[in-house]
Design a protein around this motif. Structure first.
Motif, PDB file in Angstrom:
ATOM      1  N   CYS A 190       1.423   6.006  -9.074  1.00 26.27           N
ATOM      2  CA  CYS A 190       1.165   4.624  -8.661  1.00 26.27           C
ATOM      3  C   CYS A 190       1.855   3.653  -9.615  1.00 26.27           C
ATOM      4  O   CYS A 190       2.413   2.628  -9.192  1.00 26.27           O
ATOM      5  N   ALA A 191       1.826   3.965 -10.907  1.00 26.74           N
ATOM      6  CA  ALA A 191       2.503   3.117 -11.894  1.00 26.74           C
ATOM      7  C   ALA A 191       4.006   3.079 -11.632  1.00 26.74           C
ATOM      8  O   ALA A 191       4.659   2.036 -11.768  1.00 26.74           O
ATOM      9  N   GLU A 192       4.567   4.213 -11.220  1.00 24.26           N
ATOM     10  CA  GLU A 192       5.991   4.245 -10.907  1.00 24.26           C
ATOM     11  C   GLU A 192       6.298   3.354  -9.699  1.00 24.26           C
ATOM     12  O   GLU A 192       7.347   2.692  -9.651  1.00 24.26           O
ATOM     13  N   LYS A 193       5.386   3.325  -8.725  1.00 25.32           N
ATOM     14  CA  LYS A 193       5.571   2.442  -7.568  1.00 25.32           C
ATOM     15  C   LYS A 193       5.573   0.978  -8.010  1.00 25.32           C
ATOM     16  O   LYS A 193       6.353   0.166  -7.507  1.00 25.32           O
ATOM     17  N   CYS A 194       4.708   0.665  -8.968  1.00 25.67           N
ATOM     18  CA  CYS A 194       4.643  -0.706  -9.487  1.00 25.67           C
ATOM     19  C   CYS A 194       5.940  -1.063 -10.210  1.00 25.67           C
ATOM     20  O   CYS A 194       6.486  -2.154 -10.026  1.00 25.67           O
ATOM     21  N   GLU A 218      -9.634   8.081  -2.077  1.00 22.99           N
ATOM     22  CA  GLU A 218      -8.756   7.781  -0.949  1.00 22.99           C
ATOM     23  C   GLU A 218      -7.304   8.150  -1.237  1.00 22.99           C
ATOM     24  O   GLU A 218      -6.481   8.204  -0.332  1.00 22.99           O
ATOM     25  N   LYS A 219      -6.988   8.360  -2.539  1.00 20.68           N
ATOM     26  CA  LYS A 219      -5.605   8.592  -2.960  1.00 20.68           C
ATOM     27  C   LYS A 219      -4.714   7.451  -2.483  1.00 20.68           C
ATOM     28  O   LYS A 219      -3.643   7.637  -1.915  1.00 20.68           O
ATOM     29  N   GLN A 220      -5.181   6.242  -2.732  1.00 24.25           N
ATOM     30  CA  GLN A 220      -4.458   5.059  -2.269  1.00 24.25           C
ATOM     31  C   GLN A 220      -4.015   4.215  -3.449  1.00 24.25           C
ATOM     32  O   GLN A 220      -4.758   4.021  -4.408  1.00 24.25           O
ATOM     33  N   CYS A 221      -2.799   3.718  -3.387  1.00 25.45           N
ATOM     34  CA  CYS A 221      -2.221   2.873  -4.435  1.00 25.45           C
ATOM     35  C   CYS A 221      -1.885   1.517  -3.828  1.00 25.45           C
ATOM     36  O   CYS A 221      -1.290   1.437  -2.752  1.00 25.45           O
ATOM     37  N   ILE A 222      -2.289   0.461  -4.516  1.00 24.53           N
ATOM     38  CA  ILE A 222      -1.979  -0.900  -4.062  1.00 24.53           C
ATOM     39  C   ILE A 222      -1.291  -1.625  -5.211  1.00 24.53           C
ATOM     40  O   ILE A 222      -1.889  -1.840  -6.272  1.00 24.53           O
ATOM     41  N   THR A 223      -0.040  -1.975  -5.021  1.00 23.26           N
ATOM     42  CA  THR A 223       0.669  -2.768  -6.030  1.00 23.26           C
ATOM     43  C   THR A 223       0.456  -4.244  -5.745  1.00 23.26           C
ATOM     44  O   THR A 223       0.388  -4.658  -4.577  1.00 23.26           O
ATOM     45  N   LEU A 224       0.376  -5.051  -6.795  1.00 19.90           N
ATOM     46  CA  LEU A 224      -0.001  -6.456  -6.647  1.00 19.90           C
ATOM     47  C   LEU A 224       0.895  -7.371  -7.477  1.00 19.90           C
ATOM     48  O   LEU A 224       1.324  -6.999  -8.578  1.00 19.90           O
ATOM     49  N   ALA A 225       1.140  -8.565  -6.946  1.00 18.44           N
ATOM     50  CA  ALA A 225       1.878  -9.572  -7.703  1.00 18.44           C
ATOM     51  C   ALA A 225       0.959 -10.330  -8.641  1.00 18.44           C
ATOM     52  O   ALA A 225       1.406 -11.003  -9.562  1.00 18.44           O
ATOM     53  N   ASP A 226      -0.340 -10.221  -8.425  1.00 24.02           N
ATOM     54  CA  ASP A 226      -1.322 -10.935  -9.240  1.00 24.02           C
ATOM     55  C   ASP A 226      -1.953 -10.010 -10.271  1.00 24.02           C
ATOM     56  O   ASP A 226      -1.817  -8.785 -10.213  1.00 24.02           O
ATOM     57  N   ASN A 227      -2.678 -10.636 -11.216  1.00 29.22           N
ATOM     58  CA  ASN A 227      -3.530  -9.890 -12.129  1.00 29.22           C
ATOM     59  C   ASN A 227      -4.807 -10.702 -12.353  1.00 29.22           C
ATOM     60  O   ASN A 227      -5.033 -11.709 -11.679  1.00 29.22           O
ATOM     61  N   SER A 228      -5.635 -10.279 -13.286  1.00 31.30           N
ATOM     62  CA  SER A 228      -6.936 -10.934 -13.484  1.00 31.30           C
ATOM     63  C   SER A 228      -6.808 -12.362 -14.007  1.00 31.30           C
ATOM     64  O   SER A 228      -7.774 -13.121 -13.988  1.00 31.30           O
ATOM     65  N   PHE A 274       0.839  -1.189   0.000  1.00 37.45           N
ATOM     66  CA  PHE A 274       0.000   0.000   0.000  1.00 37.45           C
ATOM     67  C   PHE A 274       0.882   1.250   0.000  1.00 37.45           C
ATOM     68  O   PHE A 274       1.874   1.323   0.736  1.00 37.45           O
ATOM     69  N   TYR A 275       0.482   2.229  -0.826  1.00 40.25           N
ATOM     70  CA  TYR A 275       1.221   3.490  -0.885  1.00 40.25           C
ATOM     71  C   TYR A 275       0.231   4.658  -0.958  1.00 40.25           C
ATOM     72  O   TYR A 275      -0.767   4.574  -1.687  1.00 40.25           O
ATOM     73  N   PRO A 276       0.488   5.744  -0.226  1.00 37.95           N
ATOM     74  CA  PRO A 276      -0.302   6.967  -0.450  1.00 37.95           C
ATOM     75  C   PRO A 276       0.254   7.679  -1.687  1.00 37.95           C
ATOM     76  O   PRO A 276       1.452   7.950  -1.764  1.00 37.95           O
ATOM     77  N   THR A 277      -0.562   7.916  -2.666  1.00 39.63           N
ATOM     78  CA  THR A 277      -0.083   8.525  -3.907  1.00 39.63           C
ATOM     79  C   THR A 277      -1.007   9.654  -4.344  1.00 39.63           C
ATOM     80  O   THR A 277      -2.166   9.726  -3.929  1.00 39.63           O
ATOM     81  N   PHE A 321       8.342  -7.990  -4.872  1.00 35.18           N
ATOM     82  CA  PHE A 321       7.786  -9.013  -5.759  1.00 35.18           C
ATOM     83  C   PHE A 321       7.679  -8.421  -7.156  1.00 35.18           C
ATOM     84  O   PHE A 321       7.898  -7.220  -7.353  1.00 35.18           O
ATOM     85  N   ILE A 322       7.409  -9.290  -8.121  1.00 40.14           N
ATOM     86  CA  ILE A 322       7.176  -8.808  -9.484  1.00 40.14           C
ATOM     87  C   ILE A 322       5.789  -8.185  -9.527  1.00 40.14           C
ATOM     88  O   ILE A 322       4.784  -8.868  -9.312  1.00 40.14           O
ATOM     89  N   CYS A 323       5.716  -6.915  -9.790  1.00 39.27           N
ATOM     90  CA  CYS A 323       4.431  -6.211  -9.818  1.00 39.27           C
ATOM     91  C   CYS A 323       3.771  -6.400 -11.180  1.00 39.27           C
ATOM     92  O   CYS A 323       4.310  -5.978 -12.204  1.00 39.27           O
ATOM     93  N   ARG A 324       2.620  -7.055 -11.178  1.00 39.69           N
ATOM     94  CA  ARG A 324       1.891  -7.290 -12.430  1.00 39.69           C
ATOM     95  C   ARG A 324       0.710  -6.343 -12.613  1.00 39.69           C
ATOM     96  O   ARG A 324       0.176  -6.208 -13.713  1.00 39.69           O
ATOM     97  N   SER A 325       0.288  -5.699 -11.526  1.00 37.86           N
ATOM     98  CA  SER A 325      -0.858  -4.791 -11.628  1.00 37.86           C
ATOM     99  C   SER A 325      -0.881  -3.872 -10.422  1.00 37.86           C
ATOM    100  O   SER A 325      -0.161  -4.093  -9.438  1.00 37.86           O
ATOM    101  N   PHE A 326      -1.701  -2.835 -10.513  1.00 36.60           N
ATOM    102  CA  PHE A 326      -1.928  -1.998  -9.333  1.00 36.60           C
ATOM    103  C   PHE A 326      -3.352  -1.479  -9.342  1.00 36.60           C
ATOM    104  O   PHE A 326      -4.001  -1.380 -10.386  1.00 36.60           O
ATOM    105  N   LEU A 327      -3.840  -1.196  -8.148  1.00 33.96           N
ATOM    106  CA  LEU A 327      -5.157  -0.604  -7.955  1.00 33.96           C
ATOM    107  C   LEU A 327      -4.982   0.834  -7.507  1.00 33.96           C
ATOM    108  O   LEU A 327      -4.110   1.137  -6.671  1.00 33.96           O
ATOM    109  N   PHE A 328      -5.811   1.711  -8.067  1.00 34.84           N
ATOM    110  CA  PHE A 328      -5.753   3.109  -7.662  1.00 34.84           C
ATOM    111  C   PHE A 328      -7.141   3.555  -7.241  1.00 34.84           C
ATOM    112  O   PHE A 328      -8.092   3.483  -8.022  1.00 34.84           O
ATOM    113  N   ALA A 329      -7.259   3.974  -5.972  1.00 37.18           N
ATOM    114  CA  ALA A 329      -8.526   4.481  -5.444  1.00 37.18           C
ATOM    115  C   ALA A 329      -8.447   6.003  -5.452  1.00 37.18           C
ATOM    116  O   ALA A 329      -7.644   6.594  -4.714  1.00 37.18           O
TER     117      ALA A 329
END
Length: 806
Positions: free
Chosen positions: A46-50, A67-77, A37-40, A56-64
């Motif tokens: 957020c893409a730069e954080k990914c 909330e101005k919240q960024c979540i980088t993820l090792a998973d994708n759909s 989780f990152y405040p962005t 881990f290998i970042c395959r995707s990120f969520l941007f709210a």
């Protein structure tokens, strides 16, 4: 060529917008075993954080956004489950979604884990049965995860892997080329950037209607990448094509080279019929009438372009029935010179033969008045709205394209998940649906909450096509509520709102009275400063909940609106000829054009209390207006209902250039009632999307299908003129001022007595008059769809006549 976007360095980014390397999906949320989780401040950050993720290998990120919240993820759909969530955007690295390779496939990051000989791959991190020369630790940037095929040594033969067979150390994998510089099969998945035709003409942009108007919208073909002016193949042609920028050449093929690697495997195919039978690979070679099929490679007696060479991936072997171009079911050209082609009878998969019952025509009783609104949160809504608040078409609940999901009819049997109608199976705040837009997973629907007795009542009888002024200070919203200035100050879940000027308990800087001085951000009232499609919202006083939506009711609609019936229609898509009997007065703009002796002979459409639109050829009986009269508010052709209104024709206006469209001015305006309501007119020169579902109504010839003397209806898709003018259909007869609609295999159509009547299509919860029934070759004949005058081309003429003769 795609650049490698593995973790560790920003230097590998493609030049330009960092988000170009991601696939965006609004309203999608995924869960991952590894996340950060990152405040962005924004999505780019957020893409730069990914890109810089080290854990881990970042395959995707969520941007709210709020909330101005960024979540980088090792998973994708592809590796985890996807959920619905509002105000969240999922960005997935494009490279990890592709199951194809560019060049030698050194950047391939797909999930293929078997060799070309179907041997399972050994994990790169393991040392048995083979000790590897390449491993995740020795080659950290090569994507050597799990046992996926990779090309860490830039082998000229492409991705490979160590095998789990001790006798075979390694083998290559069958990874198809990405269709960016070449095409497989017929180029249906080609996504390259060639934008010139084979004769060198520049292509017209797909989102342009100049110089050629057309119905190929990106929203109608979400998986065909109809962007800019690139050559594409959305409609089953032998190869990609485009509309041209030459006024004398509507469209032309493009020269796209064929890929040298094998196309994606499609499996062995079925020996029975499933869906449209596009994967049928059986050996039936006779049509429904018992006629032998012509060999696909032959040109006698039928000359055609559906050859094995033009459709190399469709198994056009011998003369077996196939479906190479997305027809209703498998078919073939016939050996009968007088019968070009026919469908084949293919047994359905997992079905038993049952006796056929003839369903009698049922004459429905008077339908109840239906307001297309929902009560409470809409879990019991059973209407037929099928578009979202932003006008996107809903995805069918049983379909997994473009969005895979778990809200299926079988999983929610009590939720009435029919067709693509808006529903609320999971008790959200209002009815919603998945959309046909790949970039928007879901949206709330274009529905209002039903007006309760205590709410504001506006019973304004209005002239069709005019707007209604609403009070900015009323505690109800119109549209998405951007202009809402009421005083509701709590969320839908009952939490008090934080004042917009306050930074406690939630700090924010994007939505303040200073940043949005015209958005009414006073006190703590619910507002919509960012035009959120789901309506007004606010920051909350709950430290654990940053923000939430408010429950603002929609302002009541006027009593009568153009294109909105008071009685819910059947929306019959049955096999009007072959249609079904309408619910009484569910198409209240339908009129009966009659002789002075009260004999029905043509249809027409009420577009204004004193104006009717019909076909010019319906007025060939007499040049005198007194020879005609218009009957409205009827369901039975005998016009015995109390709701019937009759008007004489005062003046007739035939379109001056000879188009089959005419205006009738009535002797006096009709009274708008639940049974008599005008239709809405389309914007000037708009083109109905190819495959859009539309409806025709009338009392015309039924060819023995029943329902004589009662208004019938049928629904079928619009067929783009490019397809309709093919030799096997109407062979160039359809003009740009006309449109085609119908089922290619026949069975449903307008017919004698329906001429002049409406072809209507639903948009944003209203029906729009898109066509006037004009002509056809027979009634409900295969490959001979009906032809309708394109109303949008004549809006200036209609408006001028009505204004000059008001």
């Amino acid at each position: 060529m795609l650049q490698s976007l593995v973790s560790g360095s920003l230097s590998s980014l493609v030049q330009g917008d960092i988000l170009d390397n991601y696939v965006r999906t609004d309203g999608a949320w995924i869960l991952g075993q590894k996340n950060q989780f990152y405040p962005t401040l924004n999505r780019e950050e957020c893409a730069e954080k990914c890109e810089a993720e080290q854990k881990f290998i970042c395959r995707s990120f969520l941007f709210a956004n709020k909330e101005k919240q960024c979540i980088t993820l090792a998973d994708n759909s592809k590796t985890t489950v996807m959920f619905r969530r509002s105000d969240v955007v999922l960005f997935e690295k494009r490279i990890y979604l592709l199951e194809c390779q560019t060049g030698r496939g050194q950047d391939y990051r797909g999930t293929e884990s078997k060799t070309r000989n179907n041997i399972t791959c050994q994990k790169w991190a393991e040392r048995s049965p083979h000790i590897p020369n390449y491993s995740p630790t020795a080659n950290p940037g090569a994507g050597l995860e799990q046992n996926y095929c990779r090309n860490p040594d830039n082998d000229e033969k492409g991705p490979w892997c160590y095998t789990t067979d001790h006798r075979t150390r390694f083998d290559y994998c069958n990874i198809p080329e990405c269709e960016e510089t070449c095409m497989h099969c017929s180029g249906g998945n080609y996504q390259g950037k060639i934008s010139q035709t084979e004769s060198g003409i520049e292509c017209q942009a797909w989102d342009s209607q100049e110089p050629h108007s057309h119905g190929y919208y990106a929203s109608t073909f979400p998986d065909k990448d109809l962007k800019k002016n690139y050559c594409r193949n959305p409609d089953g042609e032998p190869r990609p094509w485009c509309f041209t920028t030459s006024v004398t050449k509507r469209w032309e093929y493009c020269n796209i080279p064929r890929c040298t690697t094998p196309p994606p495997t499609s499996g062995p195919g079925r020996q029975c019929l499933e869906g449209k039978g596009e994967d049928y690979r059986g050996t039936i070679a006779v049509t429904v009438s018992g006629t032998p099929c012509q060999s696909w490679s032959a040109q006698e007696p039928q000359k055609h372009s559906r050859t094995p060479e033009n459709y190399p991936c469709k198994s056009l072997d011998e003369n077996y029935c196939r479906n190479p171009d997305g027809e209703t079911m498998p078919w073939c050209y016939t050996t009968n010179p007088s019968k070009r082609w026919e469908y084949c009878t293919i047994p359905k998969c997992h079905s038993t033969v049952a006796h056929t019952e003839i369903t009698p025509v049922v004459v429905p009783e008077q339908a109840a008045v239906v307001e297309d609104c929902y009560e409470g949160i809409g879990t019991n809504y059973r209407g037929t709205m099928s578009s979202t608040i932003t006008g996107k078409k809903c995805q069918t609940w049983s379909s997994m394209r473009p969005h895979r999901h778990t809200k299926t009819p079988s999983a929610f049997p009590q939720a009435d998940l029919r067709r693509n109608y808006c529903r609320n199976p999971d008790a959200d705040k209002a009815p919603w649906c998945y959309t046909t837009d790949p970039s928007t997973r879901w949206e709330f629907c274009n529905l209002q909450k039903c007006t309760s007795p205590g709410q504001l009542q506006l019973q304004t009888t209005m002239t069709p096509n005019l707007g209604m002024a609403s009070s900015l200070n009323a505690d109800c919203k119109t549209g998405n509520g951007k202009e809402y200035r009421g005083k509701i100050a709590e969320t839908a879940r009952g939490k008090p709102c934080q004042e917009w000027s306050s930074q406690t308990p939630h700090r924010h800087r994007d939505f303040t009275p200073q940043t949005h001085p015209s958005s009414g951000l006073e006190k703590n009232y619910c507002r919509n400063p960012d035009a959120d499609i789901n309506g007004p919202w606010c920051y909350t006083t709950d430290p654990g909940k940053t923000w939430d939506y408010c429950d603002i009711p929609s302002c009541p609609s006027p009593q009568f609106q153009c294109g909105k019936a008071k009685y819910e229609p059947n929306r019959c898509f049955a096999r009007i000829v072959g249609g079904c009997v309408s619910k009484p007065h569910s198409w209240p703009w339908q009129i009966s054009l009659r002789t002075s002796f009260n004999l029905h002979f043509c249809g027409g459409t009420l577009i204004d209390p004193q104006w009717v639109l019909t076909a010019t050829h319906c007025l060939d009986r007499s040049p005198r207006p007194s020879a005609y009269k218009v009957v409205l508010g009827l369901h039975r052709e005998r016009a015995t209902e109390q709701s019937v209104q009759t008007r004489n024709v005062e003046r007739m206006f035939k379109e001056p250039s000879g188009a089959d469209i005419a205006l009738l001015k009535l002797s006096s305006p009709v009274q708008l009632t639940n049974e008599v309501i005008p239709i809405c007119l389309p914007p000037v020169n708009t083109v109905v999307a190819d495959r859009a579902e539309c409806f025709v109504t009338g009392w015309g010839e039924t060819k023995g299908t029943g329902g004589d003397g009662l208004l019938k209806e049928t629904g079928f898709p619009v067929i783009e003129n490019k397809v309709c003018n093919r030799p096997e259909f109407l062979n160039g007869r359809v003009r740009t001022t006309e449109l085609c609609a119908g089922n290619i295999d026949g069975g449903t159509d307008s017919c004698q007595g329906d001429s002049g009547g409406p072809l209507v299509c639903e948009e944003h919860g209203k029906y729009i008059l898109q066509g006037v029934t004009s002509w056809g070759l027979g009634c409900a004949q295969p490959m001979k769809p009906g032809v309708y005058v394109r109303v949008s081309r004549f809006i200036p003429w209609i408006e001028r006549i009505m204004n000059e003769n008001s």
